[in-house]
Design a protein around this motif. Structure first.
Motif, PDB file in Angstrom:
ATOM      1  N   GLU A  95       0.848  -1.208   0.000  1.00 10.54           N
ATOM      2  CA  GLU A  95       0.000   0.000   0.000  1.00 10.54           C
ATOM      3  C   GLU A  95       0.878   1.251   0.000  1.00 10.54           C
ATOM      4  N   ARG A  99       1.127   4.399  -2.781  1.00  7.08           N
ATOM      5  CA  ARG A  99       1.141   5.863  -2.580  1.00  7.08           C
ATOM      6  C   ARG A  99       2.284   6.513  -3.382  1.00  7.08           C
ATOM      7  N   GLU A 102       1.102   6.773  -6.911  1.00  5.78           N
ATOM      8  CA  GLU A 102       0.086   7.816  -7.031  1.00  5.78           C
ATOM      9  C   GLU A 102       0.736   9.197  -7.176  1.00  5.78           C
ATOM     10  N   GLN A 103       1.863   9.380  -6.481  1.00  4.37           N
ATOM     11  CA  GLN A 103       2.553  10.681  -6.553  1.00  4.37           C
ATOM     12  C   GLN A 103       3.063  10.975  -7.964  1.00  4.37           C
ATOM     13  N   GLN A 127      -4.517   2.354  -3.188  1.00  7.02           N
ATOM     14  CA  GLN A 127      -3.951   3.707  -3.116  1.00  7.02           C
ATOM     15  C   GLN A 127      -3.871   4.432  -4.457  1.00  7.02           C
ATOM     16  N   THR A 128      -3.953   3.669  -5.539  1.00  9.10           N
ATOM     17  CA  THR A 128      -3.816   4.310  -6.863  1.00  9.10           C
ATOM     18  C   THR A 128      -4.541   3.487  -7.919  1.00  9.10           C
TER      19      THR A 128
END
Ligand code: NAD
Length: 339
Positions: A95, A99, A102-103, A127-128
């Motif tokens: 997870e 993240r 996702e950034q 998370q994405t």
């Protein structure tokens, strides 16, 4: 670091750590000209940070070349997560990795690769949305195996003059997600299987279910056979191992099979036809790229079925130019990427 990036024309390199979960991840984006960089996520133990970065960079370049030759609207990227000796919660680690992805805001889309599973991809998906090969989208390995099977037919045709696999002796190194599925298809086509895996349970299963002959791990590469299919980890073809080979052709799923390009020339000199890894193993990437775009299975299967023809084209160029198919494929990919 920058020299390595420049020599492989890498666009960007992202390093992430998460002290809570123990995450240490490298994301290498090789090329995003044709579209977002797409490529697998490895979860393996590395001896040091440099080896993890080098692995990611090499794999990312191969991913760009693979996408270009497969005619996909994506670039190449790869993630490597350094597997810690002990992990408190694997789910939390993946997870945390989600993240990080996702950034990057969609510049990199991840997928399953060695050491990762569909369950890991599901954790990332918490998370994405820039992730494929989840439970919802499906495991690419069977599709990678389908592509390798088609590639073995094309290789047999080019090297042995027939794509009939009946009684052909195929030595498979590595009976993992791709290797085992490939073994099943080869068995159904009547091929004789010689297999090795560091996991004796997988060898046992292949013996019982597919009538495969077990070969000791250190003897597989020098076993007499028609086609050698490396389906474990990369780097198996080096100057030493190539000198030991007793096959007519090498055609398998493993990424980065050649330790360097000179080894491809050595194979050529020995009269062993080499199916460039990123061409023959592109079925997995084709599946995840098209699935992520929402394509249906018939469209994906139609795209997959072109792998044999693409290899045949590379072999024909190589033969006409008296060069290794590996060099021909690299040049073709670079022309497509940077035209
Ligand atoms: P996997 O981890 O499921 O299987 C690898 C297998 O190789 C394991 O069973 C392992 O025990 C065995 N192995 C490792 N080292 C070995 C050795 N020295 N001798 C014998 N066996 C050994 O991985 P996979 O998903 O089947 O992928 C296999 C290869 O194909 C990898 O190089 C991967 O990067 C590549 N590939 C995978 C996909 C995919 O969709 N999974 C797509 C394209 C390429």
């Amino acid at each position: 670091m920058f020299a390595l990036m420049q020599s492989s024309r890498l666009e960007s390199l992202h390093l992430s750590v998460d002290p809570i979960t123990g995450l240490k991840a490298v994301i290498a984006i090789h090329c995003s000209r044709p579209g977002p960089a797409l490529g697998g996520c490895r979860y393996l133990a590395y001896p040091d940070d440099e080896s993890a970065v080098a692995d990611a960079v090499r794999l990312a370049q191969g991913m760009s070349y693979k996408a270009a030759l497969a005619g996909l609207p994506v670039g190449g990227g790869v993630a490597v997560i350094m597997r810690p000796a002990h992990v408190e919660s694997r789910a939390a680690l993946f997870e945390a990795f989600g993240r990080c992805i996702e950034q990057l805001d969609g510049r990199y889309i991840t997928a399953i690769d060695s050491g990762t599973s569909v369950a890991d991809m599901d954790c990332i998906a918490q998370q994405t949305r820039h992730v494929t090969s989840t439970t919802a989208s499906g495991d690419p390995a069977p599709h990678a195996a389908m592509g390798v099977f088609a590639g073995i037919r094309a290789t047999a045709m080019a090297r042995l003059g027939s794509d009939n696999l009946e009684s052909l002796r195929v030595a498979i190194q590595g009976l993992g997600n791709v290797g085992y599925a490939l073994a099943e298809q080869l068995h159904a086509a009547g091929a004789e299987l010689l297999v090795s895996d560091i996991d004796p349970g997988k060898v046992q299963l292949a013996m019982e279910q597919l009538g495969a002959h077990p070969i000791a791990n250190d003897a597989l590469l020098s076993t007499p056979c028609d086609i050698l299919a490396p389906c474990g980890l990369g780097g198996v073809l080096n100057s030493h191992s190539v000198a030991q080979l007793r096959c007519s052709a090498v055609a398998g799923s493993a990424h980065n099979q050649l330790s360097n390009l000179q080894v491809a020339d050595q194979l050529e000199r020995r009269g062993i036809l080499y199916a460039p890894d990123y061409v023959i193993n592109s079925g997995g990437l084709i599946y995840v790229a098209l699935k992520h775009r929402g394509e249906e299975l018939p469209t994906i299967t139609a795209h997959l079925s072109k792998i044999g023809a693409r290899l045949t084209e590379v072999f024909a160029h190589a033969q006409a130019e008296k060069r290794s198919p590996a060099r021909v494929a690299d040049e073709l990919a670079e022309r497509l990427l940077y035209r």
